[in-house]
Design a protein around this motif. Structure first.
Motif, PDB file in Angstrom:
ATOM      1  N   VAL A   1       0.823  -1.179   0.035  1.00  0.00           N
ATOM      2  CA  VAL A   1       0.228  -0.179   0.036  1.00  0.00           C
ATOM      3  C   VAL A   1       0.838   1.171   0.007  1.00  0.00           C
ATOM      4  N   ILE A   2       1.747   1.238   0.876  1.00  0.00           N
ATOM      5  CA  ILE A   2       2.754   2.384   0.924  1.00  0.00           C
ATOM      6  C   ILE A   2       3.468   2.664  -0.266  1.00  0.00           C
TER       7      ILE A   2
ATOM      8  N   ALA B   1       0.925   3.855  -2.982  1.00  0.00           N
ATOM      9  CA  ALA B   1       0.415   5.218  -2.629  1.00  0.00           C
ATOM     10  C   ALA B   1       1.380   6.377  -2.979  1.00  0.00           C
TER      11      ALA B   1
ATOM     12  N   THR C   1      -0.803   9.427   2.816  1.00  0.00           N
ATOM     13  CA  THR C   1      -1.760   8.382   2.315  1.00  0.00           C
ATOM     14  C   THR C   1      -1.422   6.949   2.547  1.00  0.00           C
ATOM     15  N   GLY C   2      -0.071   6.877   2.546  1.00  0.00           N
ATOM     16  CA  GLY C   2       0.390   5.266   2.500  1.00  0.00           C
ATOM     17  C   GLY C   2       0.509   4.815   3.999  1.00  0.00           C
TER      18      GLY C   2
ATOM     19  N   SER D   1      -6.781   1.225   3.558  1.00  0.00           N
ATOM     20  CA  SER D   1      -6.835   2.193   2.703  1.00  0.00           C
ATOM     21  C   SER D   1      -6.928   3.595   3.025  1.00  0.00           C
TER      22      SER D   1
ATOM     23  N   HIS E   1      -6.369   6.954   5.623  1.00  0.00           N
ATOM     24  CA  HIS E   1      -5.375   7.890   5.941  1.00  0.00           C
ATOM     25  C   HIS E   1      -4.879   7.686   7.299  1.00  0.00           C
TER      26      HIS E   1
ATOM     27  N   ARG F   1       0.863  -0.567   8.957  1.00  0.00           N
ATOM     28  CA  ARG F   1       1.345   0.506   8.112  1.00  0.00           C
ATOM     29  C   ARG F   1       2.309   1.532   8.964  1.00  0.00           C
TER      30      ARG F   1
ATOM     31  N   THR G   1      -5.297   9.066  -6.327  1.00  0.00           N
ATOM     32  CA  THR G   1      -4.515   8.060  -5.480  1.00  0.00           C
ATOM     33  C   THR G   1      -5.131   7.352  -4.548  1.00  0.00           C
ATOM     34  N   SER G   2      -6.154   8.088  -3.788  1.00  0.00           N
ATOM     35  CA  SER G   2      -6.743   7.638  -2.726  1.00  0.00           C
ATOM     36  C   SER G   2      -7.969   6.822  -3.344  1.00  0.00           C
TER      37      SER G   2
ATOM     38  N   LEU H   1      -6.589   3.762  -4.861  1.00  0.00           N
ATOM     39  CA  LEU H   1      -6.079   2.651  -3.683  1.00  0.00           C
ATOM     40  C   LEU H   1      -7.305   2.173  -3.029  1.00  0.00           C
TER      41      LEU H   1
END
Length: 354
Positions: free
Chosen positions: A124-125, A128, A153-154, A214, A216, A243, A342-343, A346
């Motif tokens: 995910v990171i 993102a 975000t990631g 997903s 933030h 994360r 991006t969000s 994702l």
């Protein structure tokens, strides 16, 4: 000899007067420093109060405090007389908040129950950051601000942006803008998740995993995953904490990248992020000592969490005072679009994978 004695008397008097003058100058400086820190405290308190108002409670105290600070700057200008205290909040208290943030990360739980989620979190990171920078390049957006938004975000929103900003030499104004954007967009996504929850074909565990992978901020995950019940909320927070754990290695990767790409002058050294050592230490302390070796109540944990958020809010006030709205529209709109796209991507990808 008598002449020398006579000459030495005025010299001693002059030296004494100089010391007295220096002492007199230190006192007002100390008071002005305290006034600067106090100013950020008061605005943070106002942000906390505003966040209790219906509607604003969805945004959170961080964003509310930044809005107040930005509005103050546009109306009355930057309070130059108390700048040292404000800068102390923006720099030192920011690092203190990140260190305290480590208490929210239970390493033991992540290692024993969330190793699979940790691998997903790493993906995910990377995704993102890559997508945000790719779209930002296509839109010709500011790279530094876009990178911070990608990291936020990631990983974990405002805390991640605050951690990487000194490493990539970001401006205080950009850091404040990034935190404000991530708080706003993350809140919109979290509320959208809660609205969609009843109609989504996901079990509580799947929904919680989707939220944790997903969204933030930790607060956004808690808001969105709560309707799925205790199991959904637990797995969501576990996914999110995995994360957060990856914030530390990412910071060291960014340090190496900055040096390799020549983003700093040859004679300039990147300041080692010592606060990350504190972050790790507090994570270990919170995971293996606090609550196990040292019994604590839920009230204590909630108090520490509230303190951490408030200290971070004071830091955001200091950063928010650097924001000039005249430059905001041209500088922030494109990174905002890149981060929003991006969000969405994702979120859609994680929905398919869970």
């Amino acid at each position: 000899m008598f002449t020398q004695l006579k000459e030495s008397v005025p010299m001693k008097k002059d030296a004494q007067a100089k010391r007295q003058s220096t002492g007199a100058n230190k006192a007002p400086a100390a008071w002005l420093w305290l006034a600067g820190v106090g100013f950020t405290f008061v605005v943070a308190l106002l942000g906390y109060g505003l966040a209790q108002v219906p509607g604003f409670n969805r945004v959170g105290q961080l964003a509310c405090a930044i809005l107040i600070a930005v509005a103050y700057r546009q109306i009355w200008g930057y309070p130059e007389a108390i700048r040292p205290g404000i800068q102390f909040s923006a720099k030192r208290l920011l690092r203190l908040a990140i260190i305290l943030y480590g208490l929210k990360l239970n390493i033991d739980v992540v290692i024993h129950e969330g190793l699979g989620l940790l691998l997903y979190g790493a993906g995910v990171i990377v995704l993102a950051i890559f997508l945000t920078l790719l779209i930002a390049k296509w839109l010709k957006a500011d790279t530094s601000l876009s990178l911070m938004l990608g990291v936020g975000t990631g990983i974990c929103g405002a805390a991640a942006i605050a951690a990487v900003s000194p490493i990539i030499k970001a401006k205080d104004e950009d850091t404040a803008i990034g935190v404000g954007i991530i708080a706003l967009v993350g809140t919109i996504f979290a509320i959208t998740y809660t609205i969609l929850r009843p109609i989504l074909p996901l079990s509580p565990i799947e929904y919680g995993t989707w939220s944790g992978m997903s969204l933030h901020e930790i607060a956004h995950v808690a808001l969105a995953a709560a309707p799925a019940g205790q199991d959904g909320l637990a797995i969501g927070l576990l996914a999110k904490l995995g994360r957060v754990l990856l914030l530390v290695p990412l910071c060291f990767i960014l340090m190496y990248w900055m040096k390799q790409k020549g983003k700093v002058d040859g004679n300039t050294k990147i300041e080692f992020p010592w606060f990350l050592i504190g972050f790790i230490a507090m994570s270990i302390f919170g995971s293996y000592v606090l609550g196990k070796q040292i019994p604590v109540s839920d009230g204590f944990n909630n108090g520490i969490s509230s303190l951490t958020t408030f200290v971070l809010t004071m830091a955001m006030v200091g950063l928010g005072l650097n924001v000039n709205l005249r430059d905001l529209r041209t500088k922030a709109s494109r990174p905002l679009i890149a981060m929003a796209i991006t969000s969405v991507l994702l979120s859609a990808l994680m929905f398919v994978l869970v």
